[in-house]
Design an enzyme around this catalytic site. Sequence first.
Site, PDB file in Angstrom:
ATOM      1  N   THR A 281       1.212  -1.149  -0.141  1.00 58.46           N
ATOM      2  CA  THR A 281       0.439   0.248  -0.132  1.00 58.46           C
ATOM      3  C   THR A 281       1.201   1.393   0.066  1.00 58.46           C
ATOM      4  OG1 THR A 281      -1.612  -0.936   1.426  1.00 58.46           O
ATOM      5  CG2 THR A 281      -1.780   0.648   1.360  1.00 58.46           C
ATOM      6  N   PHE A 283       1.468   5.039   0.876  1.00 56.51           N
ATOM      7  CA  PHE A 283       0.309   5.862   1.750  1.00 56.51           C
ATOM      8  C   PHE A 283       1.319   7.057   1.929  1.00 56.51           C
ATOM      9  CE2 PHE A 283      -1.198   3.419   5.049  1.00 56.51           C
ATOM     10  CZ  PHE A 283      -0.743   2.448   4.703  1.00 56.51           C
TER      11      PHE A 283
END
Length: 683
Positions: A281, A283
């Site tokens: 992921t 960020f």
Amino acid sequence: MSTNNEPHEDDIAQIRDDIDRVDSEILKLLAERKAFSLRMAREKGLHARPSRDMSREEDLISDRINSGMSHDLDSGLVNRVWREIINDSVRVQQEFLGRSESTPDAITVAIQGIDGSYSHLASQQYFDAKGITPSYVRSSTFAEAIRAVQEGNADVAVLPVENTTSGAISEVYDALLDSQLHFVGDVRFRVRHCLLGVAGASVEGLRRIYCHPQAVTQCSEFLAGLDRVELVYFSDTALSGKRIGEMNDPTVAAIASEEAARLYGLDILKTGIANQEENYTRFVVVSAQPAQVPEGVESKTSIVMAVGNHPGALMDALAVFREADINLVMLESRPIPHNPREELFYLDFDGNISDPVVQSVFDSLTKQLRFLRILGSYPSRDLRPRPLERDVARGEPKGLSAVTAVSPATGIPKGYKLGSRVHKPHNTVIEVAGVKVGGDEMIMIAGPCAVESWDQVMAAAKAVKEAGGSILRGGCFKPRSSPYSFQGLGYEGLEMLVEAGKAYGLPVVTEVLSPEDVDGVAKKADILQIGARNMQNFSLLNAAGRAHRPVLLKRGMSSSLEELLQAAEYILAGGNQQVMLCERGIRTFETSTRNTLDLSAVPVLRRHTHLPIIVDPSHAAGDRDLVAPLALAAQAIGADGIMVEIHPNPEEALSDGPQSLRLDQFENLMGALGFAPSPGKAG
Ligand code: PEP
Ligand code: MN
């Protein structure tokens, strides 16, 4: 001497000795540096100066990177080494001054989730690399985390934007666009989903799994293989773990990190349950202030743009990057609220806002895009040395840090750039629902001063359409000189205006009075009008700059044309490239007209700006009998459009009756201007 292939033992020993000697020098120098640091701490202690000066630190690192490059040293190496050295010296100074890490100079990070959530773990990874131990503000939603930064309760927020399995996290993109925060960093975090349960739980015995929707998408294959298990959605992976720990029910599990298992005393029933083993992921780190990326540090820039609605528009925008030899690393599209015909594009590319090449890209883009906002430049994850030919002189970019949107206003003599012909030689054509403003044909905008009733606005719309007008006007929020005068029907009036526009196939324009109403009015109206009294309402201009609707900006009654162009620049610099200017008369010593129509504004503006120019003879004259000759003059002098007030029964008008044309007068004027009548209803 050694032979070609076998180095001589003595040579090797000699080189090792030399390296030892250099290392011992380095250590001596580090000790000497530490002693200076301590002396500095004593000075700071005496004069009570804060111990951490971030901007000096960044300057220093930038300087070291540049010197390093002149010795052929990798910028990434110099950056990492000097960050460690500086962190050590900050530690030394803080110890001396008796401060702990939780002093006010420590960083506070807002995250969505509790300890053990992926946002928490990603933040730790990001700040660990900088040697910083932040404190956390734990929020239950992304919007709350963003608000914590906006309200000054946190320095930055760390928010997930994209996952390699489930794709873009649209909720975060949408919240960020509204926020006006700057991107100052990003981090790629490897997400390792685990199935967690309490003591005695087993995969076979599970009846319920608490899980975040993102985790469900990323682990869909594993979950599909489970029989008779109910999924219960949760906003936070770690919180779902904490909750099942409290429930202590072996038939209930959660999907969360290994760290969450450790923190909340849970067993790991199964690891590696994601569809893809490599599950990352990304960020972003966002802050109220833009980052200043040191020169020489390879960086990335994020922008958001809307390209307009014509074939090849996106391709033309992307070609700008190709021509500048800039590498695009991410392109993501998001729908625009209340505008189903267009998309917003989020783009990341290699490069720094302060680089002249990137600046020239922004220059080109603002000429062709409908909307452009720069979200920020920040160091790339992997610090590759930047190509030398891209190097720019140091020092100059400092002033760019204040830039929130489009190109900076450095060295602009008249205080406007994006609106100027120097920036964009060709006229801007603004297309609104098929109507071209600023194109080859002059257009007519007409309607009542204020929307008063359903019948009134429908009658006006019919007249506009039948006489060949293009846009329906009507005030719903009225800027009246006296608080006792009719103030407009507000959103109720807006509904009527929009319905009347739809009935006759006319886009509508209406005035917006306050920044808070921009979003609400932009949901319905096709064009936002900023009135003469608000031409220098800078917070309103800024809000209009963020909107995805064209803006009709009226000249202030005591404003110079330069001030009008500077006001337009606020909107353009805010991202919105669709501004039309409107001359509506200025105050002079002459009292026989309400204002004096400054027709010279048309050729003067034309000389300086590419933006479309509209003339409003109604507010200038204040007298319906003067409207037609002034409108004809505006046409003769080359206006792109004319805006007039009309009313089915001007004697009864609640505002500006004396200057409103009767419907038959309007029809005659349209004939005189050469507009072809349109046969009845279109919509
Ligand atoms: C209007 O167009 O209704 C209006 C209020 O105009 P101005 O802002 O030019 O006075
Ligand atoms: Mn009016």
